[in-house]
Design an enzyme around this catalytic site. Structure first.
Site, short mmCIF file in Angstrom:
data_model
loop_
_atom_site.label_atom_id
_atom_site.label_comp_id
_atom_site.label_asym_id
_atom_site.label_seq_id
_atom_site.Cartn_x
_atom_site.Cartn_y
_atom_site.Cartn_z
CG PHE A 130 4.65 -38.54 -1.96
CD1 PHE A 130 4.15 -38.79 -3.24
CD2 PHE A 130 5.70 -39.33 -1.50
CE1 PHE A 130 4.69 -39.79 -4.04
CE2 PHE A 130 6.24 -40.33 -2.30
CZ PHE A 130 5.73 -40.58 -3.58
CE LYS A 154 4.56 -33.91 8.58
NZ LYS A 154 4.98 -33.89 7.17
CD GLU A 157 7.86 -33.32 3.71
OE1 GLU A 157 6.83 -33.79 4.23
OE2 GLU A 157 8.98 -33.89 3.74
CB SER A 207 9.43 -44.82 3.90
OG SER A 207 9.89 -43.84 4.81
CB CYS A 262 1.70 -48.63 0.18
SG CYS A 262 -0.04 -48.68 0.47
CD GLU A 364 8.11 -48.78 -0.74
OE1 GLU A 364 8.65 -48.10 0.15
OE2 GLU A 364 6.87 -48.97 -0.79
P1 NAD Z 1 8.03 -40.82 4.11
O1 NAD Z 1 8.26 -41.86 5.12
O2 NAD Z 1 9.21 -40.12 3.51
O3 NAD Z 1 7.13 -39.62 4.74
C1 NAD Z 1 5.92 -39.89 5.38
C2 NAD Z 1 5.64 -38.77 6.39
O4 NAD Z 1 6.67 -38.77 7.39
C3 NAD Z 1 5.63 -37.37 5.79
O5 NAD Z 1 4.62 -36.63 6.41
C4 NAD Z 1 7.01 -36.83 6.13
O6 NAD Z 1 7.03 -35.43 6.28
C5 NAD Z 1 7.34 -37.51 7.44
N1 NAD Z 1 8.77 -37.79 7.61
C6 NAD Z 1 9.68 -38.07 6.63
N2 NAD Z 1 10.88 -38.31 7.18
C7 NAD Z 1 10.74 -38.20 8.51
C8 NAD Z 1 11.64 -38.37 9.61
N3 NAD Z 1 12.91 -38.70 9.44
N4 NAD Z 1 11.15 -38.19 10.85
C9 NAD Z 1 9.85 -37.88 11.04
N5 NAD Z 1 8.97 -37.71 10.04
C10 NAD Z 1 9.40 -37.87 8.80
O7 NAD Z 1 7.10 -41.43 2.98
P2 NAD Z 1 6.67 -40.82 1.59
O8 NAD Z 1 7.83 -40.79 0.67
O9 NAD Z 1 5.89 -39.55 1.79
O10 NAD Z 1 5.62 -41.92 1.10
C11 NAD Z 1 5.97 -43.08 0.43
C12 NAD Z 1 6.11 -44.25 1.38
O11 NAD Z 1 4.89 -44.46 2.08
C13 NAD Z 1 6.38 -45.57 0.67
O12 NAD Z 1 7.34 -46.29 1.39
C14 NAD Z 1 5.05 -46.29 0.69
O13 NAD Z 1 5.11 -47.69 0.61
C15 NAD Z 1 4.53 -45.85 2.01
N6 NAD Z 1 3.09 -45.98 2.09
C16 NAD Z 1 2.60 -47.01 2.84
C17 NAD Z 1 1.25 -47.21 2.92
C18 NAD Z 1 0.69 -48.33 3.73
O14 NAD Z 1 -0.51 -48.34 3.93
N7 NAD Z 1 1.47 -49.29 4.21
C19 NAD Z 1 0.37 -46.35 2.24
C20 NAD Z 1 0.90 -45.31 1.50
C21 NAD Z 1 2.27 -45.13 1.44
#
Ligand code: NAD
Length: 482
Positions: A130, A154, A157, A207, A262, A364
């Site tokens: 997000f 994808k 959401e 994450s 991140c 985090e």
């Molecule tokens: P998230 O992991 O909750 O979601 C990321 C994506 O995965 C979304 O599209 C979500 O719908 C999907 N998703 C969530 N749970 C899932 C599951 N159990 N199975 C399959 N798909 C699933 O992350 P977020 O809250 O949207 O974003 C924040 C996180 O992203 C933080 O941990 C941040 O550090 C990380 N991030 C990392 C980078 C990087 O380059 N390393 C960059 C941006 C964000």
């Protein structure tokens, strides 16, 4: 259907339809059908779509920026910055014909030439978080498309609308139908992508627990996977640092985008008690005048957290830090933003005397919470960074070249800054952390993207003359060939 809220007002502004397995399958079918034609389109013609796309993104910037701020909450300037960073990847993708030229060797044997070329994979998928609804998808699809692949995105959401505009503009730029597809949704849509044998590769950003799940499942299903995860980025502040500059840089890096980056700095390790006392006093003074409000408010420096759920999670970490015995120097929990009382606002929080055993240090938080840890030496500070499970970004503030060089040479982190708090690589380098911040060998965008979104094929070619040939049973090598 899932609700999408405006975090500055707390109101639900729209709903997003979640894709079923059948919807995902239909998108992959469209991408599969479009692949042969797109692969056969010359690299220059593919690049021309990117040139037009860059222009359209710039002309639609205000609309995209407004949408990012409405659904994510970040301030308008910050939203514009993320869009620009995405456009920079599109600019890099415009040069794909040069990047795809391959390698050629003449006369590797008698009348034999050999070359390596980089062929597209087919249908590739991107799953994005997000916190950068424009930039992170653009870390992926411009290079994937410019390399000749078709794509299924994808998006998160929580703020899905930006991706729809990005798709609409690709179509306007002349991308053929089916080459780029968006499916909305959550886990069900992701699992369908991971299980579909027609999907050749998956790029994920999010994450760490989900990144690891995607990496393992995608790999087990025979796909190429890169999965970028979470972070806990440390800044080391040395006694000789220019503290005013360090404070200015840390304010932006810790509280910009409400800490939902991140590459956000979430830990400042101060070397020496005096460094820590001075840094904490200066940060606390600056935090008192931090302008928190809706992202659209003129002069706003920090907006709200993305959802009520995330607000409660971050607030819970602040409660936990207090219970764990850290010293809460600035408490943002009581902040009220007049006129936006139902928004998901948390003021900037600053903890001092945080210890490595505390959960607020280890985990985090992804919010406007900076933890100060006190260390006696550079070696102790670096050992903390190295021991942490994440290794995305880090930086050092110092005036000493030798210290800076030792630090950047030896620290076990993927992206390093010297007096640069957010060392996010530009589009023509690649972005990737170490340790549990990246699963897979290849990082995002830049030169690694060409490697990730293509597969090498090496061709050896011989055109023998009319001379009679005899069978050779020795393995061909430079000593057996004339
Ligand atoms: P998230 O992991 O909750 O979601 C990321 C994506 O995965 C979304 O599209 C979500 O719908 C999907 N998703 C969530 N749970 C899932 C599951 N159990 N199975 C399959 N798909 C699933 O992350 P977020 O809250 O949207 O974003 C924040 C996180 O992203 C933080 O941990 C941040 O550090 C990380 N991030 C990392 C980078 C990087 O380059 N390393 C960059 C941006 C964000």
């Amino acid at each position: 259907m899932l609700p999408v809220s405006n975090p500055a007002t707390g109101q639900i502004v729209r709903e997003v339809a979640t894709a079923s397995r059948e919807d995902v399958s239909a998108a992959v079918t469209a991408a599969s059908a479009a692949f042969a034609g797109w692969r056969a389109t010359t690299p220059l013609k593919r690049a021309r779509v990117m040139f037009r796309y860059k222009d359209l993104l710039e002309r639609n910037a205000d609309r995209i920026v407004a949408l990012i701020t409405e659904e994510h909450g970040k301030v308008l300037d910050d939203a514009r910055g993320e869009l620009m960073r995405g456009i920079e990847v599109v600019e890099y993708a415009c040069g794909a014909p040069e990047l795809l030229k391959g390698e050629h060797s003449k006369d590797i044997g008698p009348s034999i030439d050999s070359w390596s070329e980089f062929q597209p994979l087919g249908v590739v998928a991107g799953i994005t978080p997000f916190n950068f609804p424009a930039m992170v998808p653009m870390w992926m699809f411009p290079m994937a498309l410019a390399c000749g692949n078709t794509f299924v995105l994808k998006p998160s959401e929580k703020d899905p609308s930006t991706a729809m505009v990005l798709a609409e503009l690709l179509q306007e730029a002349g991308l053929p139908d089916g080459v780029f597809n968006v499916v909305n949704g959550d886990r069900e849509a992701v699992d369908a992508l991971l299980e579909d044998p027609r999907v050749q590769a998956v790029s994920f950003v999010g994450s760490t627990p989900v990144a690891e799940h995607i990496y393992r499942t995608g790999s087990a299903n025979g796909k190429r996977v890169q999965a970028l995860g979470g972070a806990k980025n440390h800044a080391i502040v040395m006694p000789d640092a220019d503290l005013d500059n360090a404070v200015a840089a840390l304010m932006g890096a810790a509280y910009g985008s409400c800490g939902e980056r991140c590459m956000a700095i979430s830990v400042a390790v101060c070397v020496g008690e005096r460094t820590a006392d001075e840094l904490v006093a200066k940060l606390a003074a600056r935090l008192k005048v931090l302008k928190v409000g809706p992202g659209t408010m003129p002069g706003a420096e920090m907006g709200p957290l993305v959802t009520q759920e995330h607000f409660e999670k971050v607030r819970g970490y602040v409660d936990l830090g207090v219970a764990e015995g850290a010293e809460l120097v600035c408490d943002g929990r009581s902040l009220v933003v007049k006129g936006s009382e139902r928004g998901f606002f948390l003021g900037g929080c600053l903890f001092d005397r945080v210890r490595p055993a505390m959960r607020i240090y280890q985990e985090e938080i992804f919010g406007p919470v900076l933890c100060v840890v006190r260390a006696d030496s550079l070696a102790e500070a670096m050992a903390l960074v190295d021991a942490h499970e994440y290794g995305n970004g880090t930086c050092i503030f110092t005036r000493d070249g030798g210290t800076a060089r030792w630090f950047s040479d030896n620290i076990r982190v993927g992206m390093v800054g010297v007096n640069v708090a957010l060392p996010v690589p530009v589009a023509y380098h690649s972005f990737g952390g170490w340790k549990r911040s990246l699963f897979g060998p290849l990082a995002a965008y830049g030169p690694d993207a060409v490697r990730f979104y293509t597969q090498r094929k090496t061709i050896s070619q011989r055109w023998p003359g009319n001379a009679a040939e005899t069978a050779q049973f020795a393995f061909p090598s430079s000593s057996t060939q004339g």
